[in-house]
Motif scaffolding. Sequence first.
Motif, PDB file in Angstrom:
ATOM      1  N   ARG A 377       0.837  -1.213   0.000  1.00  0.00           N
ATOM      2  CA  ARG A 377       0.000   0.000   0.000  1.00  0.00           C
ATOM      3  C   ARG A 377       0.864   1.253   0.000  1.00  0.00           C
ATOM      4  O   ARG A 377       0.580   2.210  -0.707  1.00  0.00           O
ATOM      5  N   GLU A 378       1.938   1.213   0.792  1.00  0.00           N
ATOM      6  CA  GLU A 378       2.804   2.394   0.871  1.00  0.00           C
ATOM      7  C   GLU A 378       3.559   2.643  -0.427  1.00  0.00           C
ATOM      8  O   GLU A 378       3.947   3.759  -0.734  1.00  0.00           O
ATOM      9  N   SER A 379       3.767   1.588  -1.201  1.00  0.00           N
ATOM     10  CA  SER A 379       4.564   1.733  -2.434  1.00  0.00           C
ATOM     11  C   SER A 379       3.831   2.532  -3.508  1.00  0.00           C
ATOM     12  O   SER A 379       4.454   3.019  -4.447  1.00  0.00           O
ATOM     13  N   GLY A 380       2.527   2.636  -3.406  1.00  0.00           N
ATOM     14  CA  GLY A 380       1.762   3.363  -4.419  1.00  0.00           C
ATOM     15  C   GLY A 380       1.651   2.601  -5.735  1.00  0.00           C
ATOM     16  O   GLY A 380       1.238   3.160  -6.758  1.00  0.00           O
ATOM     17  N   TYR A 381       1.990   1.327  -5.709  1.00  0.00           N
ATOM     18  CA  TYR A 381       1.995   0.523  -6.949  1.00  0.00           C
ATOM     19  C   TYR A 381       0.627   0.545  -7.639  1.00  0.00           C
ATOM     20  O   TYR A 381       0.527   0.757  -8.839  1.00  0.00           O
ATOM     21  N   GLU A 382      -0.415   0.348  -6.837  1.00  0.00           N
ATOM     22  CA  GLU A 382      -1.778   0.251  -7.380  1.00  0.00           C
ATOM     23  C   GLU A 382      -2.144   1.520  -8.174  1.00  0.00           C
ATOM     24  O   GLU A 382      -2.611   1.426  -9.311  1.00  0.00           O
ATOM     25  N   SER A 383      -1.889   2.692  -7.589  1.00  0.00           N
ATOM     26  CA  SER A 383      -2.300   3.906  -8.308  1.00  0.00           C
ATOM     27  C   SER A 383      -1.388   4.164  -9.500  1.00  0.00           C
ATOM     28  O   SER A 383      -1.844   4.670 -10.528  1.00  0.00           O
ATOM     29  N   ARG A 384      -0.111   3.800  -9.379  1.00  0.00           N
ATOM     30  CA  ARG A 384       0.780   3.950 -10.561  1.00  0.00           C
ATOM     31  C   ARG A 384       0.278   3.097 -11.711  1.00  0.00           C
ATOM     32  O   ARG A 384       0.221   3.509 -12.855  1.00  0.00           O
ATOM     33  N   MET A 385      -0.096   1.850 -11.387  1.00  0.00           N
ATOM     34  CA  MET A 385      -0.573   0.952 -12.449  1.00  0.00           C
ATOM     35  C   MET A 385      -1.880   1.460 -13.033  1.00  0.00           C
ATOM     36  O   MET A 385      -2.096   1.413 -14.236  1.00  0.00           O
ATOM     37  N   ALA A 386      -2.755   1.967 -12.156  1.00  0.00           N
ATOM     38  CA  ALA A 386      -4.034   2.483 -12.662  1.00  0.00           C
ATOM     39  C   ALA A 386      -3.773   3.635 -13.631  1.00  0.00           C
ATOM     40  O   ALA A 386      -4.406   3.727 -14.691  1.00  0.00           O
ATOM     41  N   ALA A 387      -2.804   4.492 -13.271  1.00  0.00           N
ATOM     42  CA  ALA A 387      -2.528   5.657 -14.124  1.00  0.00           C
ATOM     43  C   ALA A 387      -2.009   5.241 -15.499  1.00  0.00           C
ATOM     44  O   ALA A 387      -2.326   5.878 -16.503  1.00  0.00           O
ATOM     45  N   THR A 388      -1.212   4.179 -15.542  1.00  0.00           N
ATOM     46  CA  THR A 388      -0.679   3.796 -16.862  1.00  0.00           C
ATOM     47  C   THR A 388      -1.596   2.820 -17.595  1.00  0.00           C
ATOM     48  O   THR A 388      -1.625   2.805 -18.817  1.00  0.00           O
ATOM     49  N   ARG A 389      -2.339   2.022 -16.849  1.00  0.00           N
ATOM     50  CA  ARG A 389      -3.135   0.979 -17.533  1.00  0.00           C
ATOM     51  C   ARG A 389      -4.515   1.480 -17.966  1.00  0.00           C
ATOM     52  O   ARG A 389      -5.022   1.050 -18.999  1.00  0.00           O
ATOM     53  N   LEU A 390      -5.093   2.346 -17.166  1.00  0.00           N
ATOM     54  CA  LEU A 390      -6.462   2.784 -17.484  1.00  0.00           C
ATOM     55  C   LEU A 390      -6.567   3.404 -18.881  1.00  0.00           C
ATOM     56  O   LEU A 390      -7.446   3.015 -19.663  1.00  0.00           O
ATOM     57  N   PRO A 391      -5.671   4.356 -19.218  1.00  0.00           N
ATOM     58  CA  PRO A 391      -5.792   4.934 -20.570  1.00  0.00           C
ATOM     59  C   PRO A 391      -5.670   3.869 -21.659  1.00  0.00           C
ATOM     60  O   PRO A 391      -6.383   3.916 -22.659  1.00  0.00           O
ATOM     61  N   ARG A 392      -4.803   2.904 -21.444  1.00  0.00           N
ATOM     62  CA  ARG A 392      -4.654   1.837 -22.449  1.00  0.00           C
ATOM     63  C   ARG A 392      -5.946   1.042 -22.566  1.00  0.00           C
ATOM     64  O   ARG A 392      -6.352   0.625 -23.642  1.00  0.00           O
ATOM     65  N   LYS A 393      -6.597   0.827 -21.425  1.00  0.00           N
ATOM     66  CA  LYS A 393      -7.832   0.033 -21.444  1.00  0.00           C
ATOM     67  C   LYS A 393      -8.965   0.806 -22.108  1.00  0.00           C
ATOM     68  O   LYS A 393      -9.729   0.255 -22.887  1.00  0.00           O
ATOM     69  N   VAL A 394      -9.036   2.087 -21.777  1.00  0.00           N
ATOM     70  CA  VAL A 394     -10.108   2.887 -22.356  1.00  0.00           C
ATOM     71  C   VAL A 394      -9.922   2.964 -23.865  1.00  0.00           C
ATOM     72  O   VAL A 394     -10.864   2.774 -24.637  1.00  0.00           O
ATOM     73  N   SER A 395      -8.659   3.157 -24.294  1.00  0.00           N
ATOM     74  CA  SER A 395      -8.460   3.238 -25.750  1.00  0.00           C
ATOM     75  C   SER A 395      -8.702   1.882 -26.410  1.00  0.00           C
ATOM     76  O   SER A 395      -9.002   1.798 -27.583  1.00  0.00           O
ATOM     77  N   ALA A 396      -8.636   0.809 -25.616  1.00  0.00           N
ATOM     78  CA  ALA A 396      -8.945  -0.515 -26.191  1.00  0.00           C
ATOM     79  C   ALA A 396     -10.454  -0.793 -26.118  1.00  0.00           C
ATOM     80  O   ALA A 396     -10.901  -1.878 -26.449  1.00  0.00           O
ATOM     81  N   GLY A 397     -11.220   0.182 -25.629  1.00  0.00           N
ATOM     82  CA  GLY A 397     -12.680   0.038 -25.668  1.00  0.00           C
ATOM     83  C   GLY A 397     -13.320  -0.330 -24.338  1.00  0.00           C
ATOM     84  O   GLY A 397     -14.525  -0.558 -24.272  1.00  0.00           O
ATOM     85  N   GLY A 398     -12.549  -0.364 -23.246  1.00  0.00           N
ATOM     86  CA  GLY A 398     -13.110  -0.734 -21.944  1.00  0.00           C
ATOM     87  C   GLY A 398     -13.931   0.415 -21.351  1.00  0.00           C
ATOM     88  O   GLY A 398     -13.645   1.579 -21.598  1.00  0.00           O
ATOM     89  N   SER A 399     -14.953   0.075 -20.599  1.00  0.00           N
ATOM     90  CA  SER A 399     -15.761   1.109 -19.964  1.00  0.00           C
ATOM     91  C   SER A 399     -15.625   0.959 -18.449  1.00  0.00           C
ATOM     92  O   SER A 399     -15.974  -0.086 -17.890  1.00  0.00           O
ATOM     93  N   TYR A 400     -15.124   2.013 -17.811  1.00  0.00           N
ATOM     94  CA  TYR A 400     -14.860   1.930 -16.369  1.00  0.00           C
ATOM     95  C   TYR A 400     -15.741   2.875 -15.567  1.00  0.00           C
ATOM     96  O   TYR A 400     -15.497   3.143 -14.410  1.00  0.00           O
ATOM     97  N   ALA A 401     -16.775   3.396 -16.228  1.00  0.00           N
ATOM     98  CA  ALA A 401     -17.638   4.364 -15.544  1.00  0.00           C
ATOM     99  C   ALA A 401     -18.549   3.645 -14.562  1.00  0.00           C
ATOM    100  O   ALA A 401     -18.915   2.512 -14.799  1.00  0.00           O
TER     101      ALA A 401
END
Length: 401
Positions: A377-401
Amino acid sequence: MNAMYAMTPCTLDAPRLARLGRLAIELPSWGFADTGTRFGKFLQPAAALTLEDKLDDAQQVHRLTGACPSVAIHVLWDLVEGDAAPLLNAAKTRGLRIGSINPNVFQDQCYKHGSITNEDASVRRRAIDHLLASVEIGRAVGSTALAPWIADGTNYPGQGSIVRRKRWIMEALRTVHDAMPASMQLLIEYKPFEPFFYHTDIADWGMAAAFARHAGPRAKVLVDTGHHLLGQNIEHVVAFLADESMLGGFHFNDRHYADDDLTLGSIDPARTFRIFLALCEAERASGRDLPIEFMIDQSHNLKPKVEAMVQSVVTAQELFAKALLVDLDALDAARARQDIVGAEECLKRAFATDVRAALASWRVSRGLPADPLEAHRESGYESRMAATRLPRKVSAGGSYA
Ligand code: PSV
Ligand code: MN
C-alpha cells in the motif's frame, strides 16, 4: 495444568523457519487480469491487460514476499501456441520463472460438447494437439508442470457415454504424458461440477488418481481446494494422496459454496491449517519435503488483485507456520494413549498461536518488508498501475464508468 496437557511451548525455531522459507507459492497470471462472474465483469483500473502487466504484478508480489518465484500461465489467455521465447524472456527479465502451463481445451466453440471426450474424433484430435502444443511451450520455457483442467462433462442423464468418455480421457492423457520431457509432471485437476451440471468426467480425486496412474509415473493429482462438494474432508484427501505419492500440487483458494475463488483462509482458515498439517505429517513420515507445487488459483472481481495475492501468500505462510508448530511427538503420544482431547489440544494450541510477530522478524531478517501488505500500500503501486493501464484500457474500448 494437568500434566497430560502440558506441552512444549509453541515456537518457530530455526528448522521450522527454514521449512517455511522453502514454501514457494506460484502465482496465476489470470489472477491479475480483469475477470468476472457469469453475470458480468467488474473492471479495475489497475488490473493487468497484457502478459507483461501480469508479470509486473507477479514481480511486485514476489518482491514483497520473497515467496513467489514462478508464475503459472494459461495458454490462449497469455500466449498462443507456438513461439514461447518472448514469454521466457519477459519472465527472466523480471527475475521470475514460468511455472505450470495450463492448456485451454474449454473455451473454443468446438468444445461445446467436450474436448478429449467429444464424440467427434476431429475435435478430440484438436484438443490432444493443443495439449501437445502446450507440452512444447512447457519444454521451451523449462516448465516442470503441465496442468490441464479437463472441463468436460454433461448436463443431462443419457447425454454421453460415461465409459466411452473415460476411455478417451485415459488414451489422451497417456499420449500427453508420453510426450512430456522427463523434467515435467502432468498434474490432473478434478472438479465435481461446473461448467457442466449433471456429470463431470474427472469429478473427484479418486478419478483423477486413476487417470494419473493410467497416464504414467509422472502424472499426479492436482487438488484445487475449491473443487469439492460441501462437506468433503479435504485434509483427508491430501493425506491419502500424499501417502500414495500421488499428490502433485495445489490450487489454493477458499470458498463458502462452490468454486468461489476467494482469498485463501478468508472463510475457513482452520481448514487450510489442517491441510498444511496433513502435509507436515506426510513430510515427517517421508523424512523430506514433498515434491508438491503450491499454486494459487484465484480470480478476484472485487478485491484489488495484487493485494489479494499478497494477502493469500501471507496467509499461506501464517497457516503453514501454525501447522509446523504442532508438536507431532506430543500428538503421537496422545494418539498412542487414545487421548482424543489431548490430541485435539495439540492442534488447537498451535492454531491459536499468533505467529505474526515472529513472521515479521523472519521477513526482516531476510531483507523483506515486515508487513508485505502494508509495504504494498505504501509503495503506491496500485495507483501507478491504474494511471498507466487505465488509458490503455479505455483506448482498447473498456468502460470503467
Ligand atoms: C477451473 O475452475 C480452474 O480451477 C482451473 O484450474 C482453471 O485453469 C482455472 O480455474 C481458471 O481460472
Ligand atoms: Mn484450479
